[in-house]
Design a protein around this motif. Sequence first.
Motif, PDB file in Angstrom:
ATOM      1  N   VAL A 192       0.901  -1.183  -0.084  1.00 53.32           N
ATOM      2  CA  VAL A 192      -0.166  -0.215  -0.147  1.00 53.32           C
ATOM      3  C   VAL A 192       1.017   0.846  -0.432  1.00 53.32           C
ATOM      4  O   VAL A 192       2.095   1.329   0.384  1.00 53.32           O
ATOM      5  CB  VAL A 192      -0.770   0.108   0.955  1.00 53.32           C
ATOM      6  CG1 VAL A 192      -1.679  -1.478   1.436  1.00 53.32           C
ATOM      7  CG2 VAL A 192       0.207  -0.011   2.490  1.00 53.32           C
ATOM      8  N   PRO A 193       0.427   2.660  -0.093  1.00 54.83           N
ATOM      9  CA  PRO A 193       1.552   3.521  -0.144  1.00 54.83           C
ATOM     10  C   PRO A 193       1.521   4.059   1.446  1.00 54.83           C
ATOM     11  O   PRO A 193       0.305   3.550   2.476  1.00 54.83           O
ATOM     12  CB  PRO A 193       0.188   4.819  -0.858  1.00 54.83           C
ATOM     13  CG  PRO A 193      -0.820   3.843  -2.034  1.00 54.83           C
ATOM     14  CD  PRO A 193      -1.099   2.366  -1.123  1.00 54.83           C
ATOM     15  N   PRO A 194       2.694   4.703   1.470  1.00 56.40           N
ATOM     16  CA  PRO A 194       2.917   4.686   2.636  1.00 56.40           C
ATOM     17  C   PRO A 194       2.209   5.611   3.273  1.00 56.40           C
ATOM     18  O   PRO A 194       2.293   5.147   4.497  1.00 56.40           O
ATOM     19  CB  PRO A 194       4.580   5.564   2.492  1.00 56.40           C
ATOM     20  CG  PRO A 194       4.967   4.980   1.496  1.00 56.40           C
ATOM     21  CD  PRO A 194       3.551   4.743   0.368  1.00 56.40           C
ATOM     22  N   GLU A 195       0.868   6.817   2.780  1.00 53.40           N
ATOM     23  CA  GLU A 195       0.625   7.609   3.442  1.00 53.40           C
ATOM     24  C   GLU A 195      -0.926   6.596   4.072  1.00 53.40           C
ATOM     25  O   GLU A 195      -1.741   7.329   4.989  1.00 53.40           O
ATOM     26  CB  GLU A 195       0.200   8.667   2.278  1.00 53.40           C
ATOM     27  CG  GLU A 195      -0.477   7.483   1.302  1.00 53.40           C
ATOM     28  CD  GLU A 195       0.929   8.521   0.178  1.00 53.40           C
ATOM     29  OE1 GLU A 195      -0.580   8.019  -0.608  1.00 53.40           O
ATOM     30  OE2 GLU A 195       1.593   7.880   0.804  1.00 53.40           O
ATOM     31  N   LEU A 196      -0.976   5.867   3.207  1.00 55.11           N
ATOM     32  CA  LEU A 196      -2.199   4.928   3.611  1.00 55.11           C
ATOM     33  C   LEU A 196      -1.849   3.859   5.102  1.00 55.11           C
ATOM     34  O   LEU A 196      -2.961   3.885   5.697  1.00 55.11           O
ATOM     35  CB  LEU A 196      -2.889   4.018   2.488  1.00 55.11           C
ATOM     36  CG  LEU A 196      -3.098   4.977   1.543  1.00 55.11           C
ATOM     37  CD1 LEU A 196      -4.214   4.298   0.319  1.00 55.11           C
ATOM     38  CD2 LEU A 196      -4.018   6.053   1.934  1.00 55.11           C
ATOM     39  N   LEU A 197      -0.902   3.912   5.607  1.00 54.82           N
ATOM     40  CA  LEU A 197      -0.422   3.211   6.503  1.00 54.82           C
ATOM     41  C   LEU A 197      -1.076   3.055   7.638  1.00 54.82           C
ATOM     42  O   LEU A 197      -1.533   3.057   8.634  1.00 54.82           O
ATOM     43  CB  LEU A 197       0.921   2.951   6.850  1.00 54.82           C
ATOM     44  CG  LEU A 197       1.954   2.225   5.850  1.00 54.82           C
ATOM     45  CD1 LEU A 197       3.497   2.288   6.501  1.00 54.82           C
ATOM     46  CD2 LEU A 197       1.640   0.485   5.920  1.00 54.82           C
ATOM     47  N   PRO A 198      -1.409   4.704   8.416  1.00 58.27           N
ATOM     48  CA  PRO A 198      -1.898   4.652   9.488  1.00 58.27           C
ATOM     49  C   PRO A 198      -3.284   4.289   9.518  1.00 58.27           C
ATOM     50  O   PRO A 198      -4.519   4.727  11.433  1.00 58.27           O
ATOM     51  CB  PRO A 198      -1.464   6.320   9.735  1.00 58.27           C
ATOM     52  CG  PRO A 198      -0.428   6.841   8.492  1.00 58.27           C
ATOM     53  CD  PRO A 198      -0.732   5.786   7.982  1.00 58.27           C
ATOM     54  N   ARG A 199      -4.205   4.449   8.223  1.00 50.93           N
ATOM     55  CA  ARG A 199      -5.553   4.051   8.056  1.00 50.93           C
ATOM     56  C   ARG A 199      -5.818   3.120   8.293  1.00 50.93           C
ATOM     57  O   ARG A 199      -6.661   2.307   7.539  1.00 50.93           O
ATOM     58  CB  ARG A 199      -5.817   4.718   6.843  1.00 50.93           C
ATOM     59  CG  ARG A 199      -5.889   5.908   6.891  1.00 50.93           C
ATOM     60  CD  ARG A 199      -6.715   7.109   6.188  1.00 50.93           C
ATOM     61  NE  ARG A 199      -8.597   6.213   6.060  1.00 50.93           N
ATOM     62  CZ  ARG A 199      -8.678   6.817   5.555  1.00 50.93           C
ATOM     63  NH1 ARG A 199      -8.016   7.934   3.846  1.00 50.93           N
ATOM     64  NH2 ARG A 199     -10.062   7.092   5.257  1.00 50.93           N
ATOM     65  N   LEU A 200      -4.537   1.927   8.189  1.00 53.10           N
ATOM     66  CA  LEU A 200      -5.371   0.448   7.290  1.00 53.10           C
ATOM     67  C   LEU A 200      -6.129  -0.624   8.688  1.00 53.10           C
ATOM     68  O   LEU A 200      -6.995  -1.063   8.334  1.00 53.10           O
ATOM     69  CB  LEU A 200      -4.212  -0.053   7.695  1.00 53.10           C
ATOM     70  CG  LEU A 200      -2.950   0.358   6.579  1.00 53.10           C
ATOM     71  CD1 LEU A 200      -1.868  -0.773   6.482  1.00 53.10           C
ATOM     72  CD2 LEU A 200      -3.756  -0.157   5.186  1.00 53.10           C
ATOM     73  N   HIS A 201      -5.996   0.155   9.907  1.00 54.87           N
ATOM     74  CA  HIS A 201      -6.827  -0.523  11.472  1.00 54.87           C
ATOM     75  C   HIS A 201      -8.417   0.413  10.986  1.00 54.87           C
ATOM     76  O   HIS A 201      -8.910  -0.616  11.980  1.00 54.87           O
ATOM     77  CB  HIS A 201      -6.627  -0.165  12.175  1.00 54.87           C
ATOM     78  CG  HIS A 201      -5.932   1.588  12.273  1.00 54.87           C
ATOM     79  ND1 HIS A 201      -5.183   2.791  12.546  1.00 54.87           N
ATOM     80  CD2 HIS A 201      -6.876   1.649  13.410  1.00 54.87           C
ATOM     81  CE1 HIS A 201      -4.798   3.450  13.045  1.00 54.87           C
ATOM     82  NE2 HIS A 201      -6.417   3.275  13.711  1.00 54.87           N
ATOM     83  N   GLU A 202      -8.973   1.258  10.122  1.00 59.97           N
ATOM     84  CA  GLU A 202      -9.733   1.873  10.114  1.00 59.97           C
ATOM     85  C   GLU A 202     -11.005   0.675   9.201  1.00 59.97           C
ATOM     86  O   GLU A 202     -10.797  -0.175   8.904  1.00 59.97           O
ATOM     87  CB  GLU A 202     -10.263   3.136   9.120  1.00 59.97           C
ATOM     88  CG  GLU A 202      -9.443   4.104   9.765  1.00 59.97           C
ATOM     89  CD  GLU A 202      -9.172   5.513   9.219  1.00 59.97           C
ATOM     90  OE1 GLU A 202      -9.727   5.137   8.245  1.00 59.97           O
ATOM     91  OE2 GLU A 202      -7.869   6.251   9.456  1.00 59.97           O
ATOM     92  N   ARG A 203     -12.349   0.348  10.371  1.00 56.80           N
ATOM     93  CA  ARG A 203     -13.409  -0.108   9.262  1.00 56.80           C
ATOM     94  C   ARG A 203     -13.657   0.071   8.297  1.00 56.80           C
ATOM     95  O   ARG A 203     -13.860   0.894   8.002  1.00 56.80           O
ATOM     96  CB  ARG A 203     -14.389  -0.167  10.786  1.00 56.80           C
ATOM     97  CG  ARG A 203     -14.377  -0.513  11.976  1.00 56.80           C
ATOM     98  CD  ARG A 203     -15.725  -0.618  13.023  1.00 56.80           C
ATOM     99  NE  ARG A 203     -15.853   0.495  12.987  1.00 56.80           N
ATOM    100  CZ  ARG A 203     -17.514   1.247  12.493  1.00 56.80           C
ATOM    101  NH1 ARG A 203     -17.727   0.613  12.342  1.00 56.80           N
ATOM    102  NH2 ARG A 203     -17.912   2.317  12.535  1.00 56.80           N
ATOM    103  N   PHE A 204     -13.819  -1.185   7.047  1.00 57.46           N
ATOM    104  CA  PHE A 204     -14.683  -0.514   5.722  1.00 57.46           C
ATOM    105  C   PHE A 204     -13.138   0.317   5.038  1.00 57.46           C
ATOM    106  O   PHE A 204     -13.413   0.489   3.896  1.00 57.46           O
ATOM    107  CB  PHE A 204     -15.453  -0.418   6.129  1.00 57.46           C
ATOM    108  CG  PHE A 204     -16.089  -0.101   6.867  1.00 57.46           C
ATOM    109  CD1 PHE A 204     -16.960  -1.339   6.503  1.00 57.46           C
ATOM    110  CD2 PHE A 204     -16.645  -0.275   7.792  1.00 57.46           C
ATOM    111  CE1 PHE A 204     -18.219  -2.639   7.206  1.00 57.46           C
ATOM    112  CE2 PHE A 204     -18.285  -0.276   8.561  1.00 57.46           C
ATOM    113  CZ  PHE A 204     -18.112  -1.687   8.017  1.00 57.46           C
ATOM    114  N   PHE A 205     -12.060  -0.019   5.941  1.00 58.55           N
ATOM    115  CA  PHE A 205     -10.849   0.887   5.036  1.00 58.55           C
ATOM    116  C   PHE A 205     -10.294  -0.238   3.902  1.00 58.55           C
ATOM    117  O   PHE A 205     -10.520  -1.074   4.383  1.00 58.55           O
ATOM    118  CB  PHE A 205     -10.211   1.408   5.797  1.00 58.55           C
ATOM    119  CG  PHE A 205      -8.995   2.326   4.738  1.00 58.55           C
ATOM    120  CD1 PHE A 205      -9.258   3.642   4.202  1.00 58.55           C
ATOM    121  CD2 PHE A 205      -7.420   1.549   4.560  1.00 58.55           C
ATOM    122  CE1 PHE A 205      -8.013   3.593   3.846  1.00 58.55           C
ATOM    123  CE2 PHE A 205      -7.089   2.507   3.958  1.00 58.55           C
ATOM    124  CZ  PHE A 205      -7.221   3.468   3.442  1.00 58.55           C
TER     125      PHE A 205
END
Length: 466
Positions: free
Chosen positions: A398-411
């Motif tokens: 995944v793009p590095p900027e999306l790493l903090p959002r991987l634990h979000e529901r339905f992301f």
Amino acid sequence: MSRRRPSLRRRLLIFLLIPMAALLLLDALLTYGVALTYANRVHDRDLSDDALTVAKMLGNNQLGSELTPQARFLLEYDPVGRSYFSIVSARRGLMAGNGQLPRLAQAPPLGTAPRLYDSKLDKHSLRVATVRTTAPHDPGDSLIVTVAETLRDRHEQAREILLLAILMQTLLIVCVLSLVWFGVSRGLRVLDPLTARLAGRSHELTPIDGPDVPQEIQPLTRTIDALFGRLRGMLALHDRFIADAAHQLRTPLTGLSLHVDRARADPRPETVADALVHIQRLTQRAARTSSQLLALTRAQAAPLDHEERGLLDLGRMIPEAVAQRIHEAIRAGIDLGYEGVTRPLYIDGDAASVLDMLDNLIDNAVRYAGRGSTVTVNLQARADGGASLSVEDNGPGVPPELLPRLHERFFRAADNGEEGSGLGLAIVQRIAERHHAGVIYRLAEEHGLIVEVRFPPPSAAPMHPT
């Protein structure tokens, strides 16, 4: 027949009455002892005075063979027959009185105070006073005057004092208990505002503690507030589950309806077969989404308590769980392997939750890494005594900027063409939080994604692992 409800007032009265009754009994014993001591002191003084008076009257008497009428009246008058006396001459023996009255082995010296001592006569306990005086007409002779009485008067006086004291103390206890009953009844009225506040609520679960709550009731109100907090959390999970289910199941259910309508509108075999393929795929998607929603709801529960927590050997559990997924990975064209420790490695946790976490990590890697990729499960011991469980794939990542959002529901990453619910890593995150573990997302050195779960060390030495 219904049991009578417990009463706080009645319990308080019972708790006060029992120790008060014990104190009353102890006080009665002490009072009787004090009263008997006082009666003994008074009677001993009177008995000594009687002996001295008789000795003085004998010293003033023209002693013949008879006592003066005054001395005889003083010694013999006893309406209930509990007094005894004797007058003994050193030379002539018994002159008057009761010859059976016990005598001292050694009479007191002349001029000394009467000697008091205990004795018995006909199985009756006596208190005796003996004094020695000089015979009036014979300086070489001496008279031993002995006066005795039974202990009955002493005990009667002590009992009279005791009865008076018990009556007054019982009356005092009744007054105290009445005041306690009245005070407790008045004091419990401070709960009326709290009761009214609770009665006025409909569906509110906000805290009930406030400045008007007595400090003695605060443990109860805080417990109720904690219960309300747990209920709010459960209701929030319930509402979130309904919202998530409606959000996630809307698309497959709509697709199912469309393909059913298409098959009914065009009954040709090829159209029906194609519709059934899509229906099967959408049904599987709906079933997986439902199971993941349930898993997410379980993972969002409160942290594990002592009853749910056990000692887990990850060194045994993880390789066995990976081995069970090998055949599934082969069918999907994935090279699934395990690297790490083979010795026991313990953590505190729930076995089902940890296995659910591993399944979601593997599912996420297999689904998004793509066919022909490699997925590696790694387990290592940490320096602090904990454990590190990671799953690495060599997929597109995944793009590095999306790493903090991987634990979000339905992301889900926008450029990812794989179907999914976006709940797998959210479930992993919630399970890790329940185990007080941390989740780290990072990119692999070349390409791919690494998800690492860091467990804290176990709280106790391993003895009986789960």
